[in-house]
Write an enzyme that holds these catalytic residues in place. Structure first.
Site, short mmCIF file in Angstrom:
data_model
loop_
_atom_site.label_atom_id
_atom_site.label_comp_id
_atom_site.label_asym_id
_atom_site.label_seq_id
_atom_site.Cartn_x
_atom_site.Cartn_y
_atom_site.Cartn_z
N HIS A 194 36.19 33.49 62.38
CA HIS A 194 36.13 33.00 63.76
C HIS A 194 37.05 33.85 64.62
O HIS A 194 37.83 34.65 64.13
CB HIS A 194 36.55 31.53 63.82
CG HIS A 194 37.96 31.28 63.38
ND1 HIS A 194 38.85 30.57 64.13
CD2 HIS A 194 38.64 31.62 62.25
CE1 HIS A 194 40.02 30.49 63.51
NE2 HIS A 194 39.90 31.12 62.35
N HIS A 225 36.00 24.32 69.31
CA HIS A 225 36.14 25.57 68.55
C HIS A 225 35.01 25.67 67.53
O HIS A 225 34.55 24.65 67.00
CB HIS A 225 37.49 25.62 67.85
CG HIS A 225 37.80 26.95 67.25
ND1 HIS A 225 38.01 28.08 68.01
CD2 HIS A 225 37.93 27.33 65.96
CE1 HIS A 225 38.25 29.10 67.21
NE2 HIS A 225 38.20 28.67 65.95
N CYS A 240 35.74 32.11 70.67
CA CYS A 240 35.11 31.63 69.43
C CYS A 240 33.59 31.58 69.53
O CYS A 240 32.88 32.09 68.66
CB CYS A 240 35.69 30.30 69.00
SG CYS A 240 35.41 28.94 70.16
#
Length: 181
Positions: A147, A131, A77
């Site tokens: 993402h 994340h 990510c």
């Protein structure tokens, strides 16, 4: 449904059964559909490179997830967001937690395309950022982001989806760094 209606209109019109005036136009049918271009365009007018960063990110849809990945062979990510911003001269750290300290914090209601969106890791009860994604679209209270997810690689998701909503940590604006360069 729409195809059937259009086929019927074409069929009956070809035999002169329908007059041209009686056929509704597409614009008449879509008058209640909201448009989002004006807000998007005004933000892009302020910082034109945002559109380029998002366009560059979209060019990498479907690239696989790779732990620690920072290239088109595979992204994690933070490697993905770092890769996208680096193309335009912004250096981000290779850690979602560290990216959570870059730029300015922004309220969810003030989110704009180009902002980083941050989430907890796998545990919704955790307290650490694990994340990160890049906001591509904001329509009302709906935030769409791109993402690199471990289960699908580079893809789109929405903040209002239960998984992400429960893990939401915040938003950081880093695009102003593009304008300062």
């Amino acid at each position: 449904m729409t195809k059937k209606v259009l086929l019927a209109v074409v069929y009956f019109a070809s035999f002169g059964i329908l007059k041209a005036q009686t056929v509704p136009t597409v614009t008449q049918d879509l008058t209640d559909v909201p448009t989002v271009t004006s807000a998007e365009e005004s933000f892009y007018d302020q910082i034109p490179l945002v559109k380029n960063v998002i366009g560059f990110a979209k060019d990498h849809l479907s690239i696989r997830y790779r732990s620690g990945g920072t290239t088109t062979r595979g992204f994690d990510c933070s490697g993905f967001t770092r890769f996208c911003y680096n193309k335009f001269g912004i250096s981000l750290p290779h850690s979602s937690a560290a990216q959570g300290n870059v730029g300015k914090p922004v309220d969810k209601e003030s989110a704009q395309p180009g902002d980083l969106i941050l989430f907890k890791g796998h545990s919704a009860s955790g307290k650490r950022i694990g994340h990160v994604g890049l906001i591509t679209e904001v329509v009302g209270d709906r935030i769409k982001f791109i993402h690199s997810a471990w289960n699908g690689g580079v893809r789109y998701d929405y903040l209002h989806a239960g998984y992400y909503h429960r893990r939401f940590m915040g938003i950081r604006r880093v695009v102003h760094l593009l304008a300062e360069k």
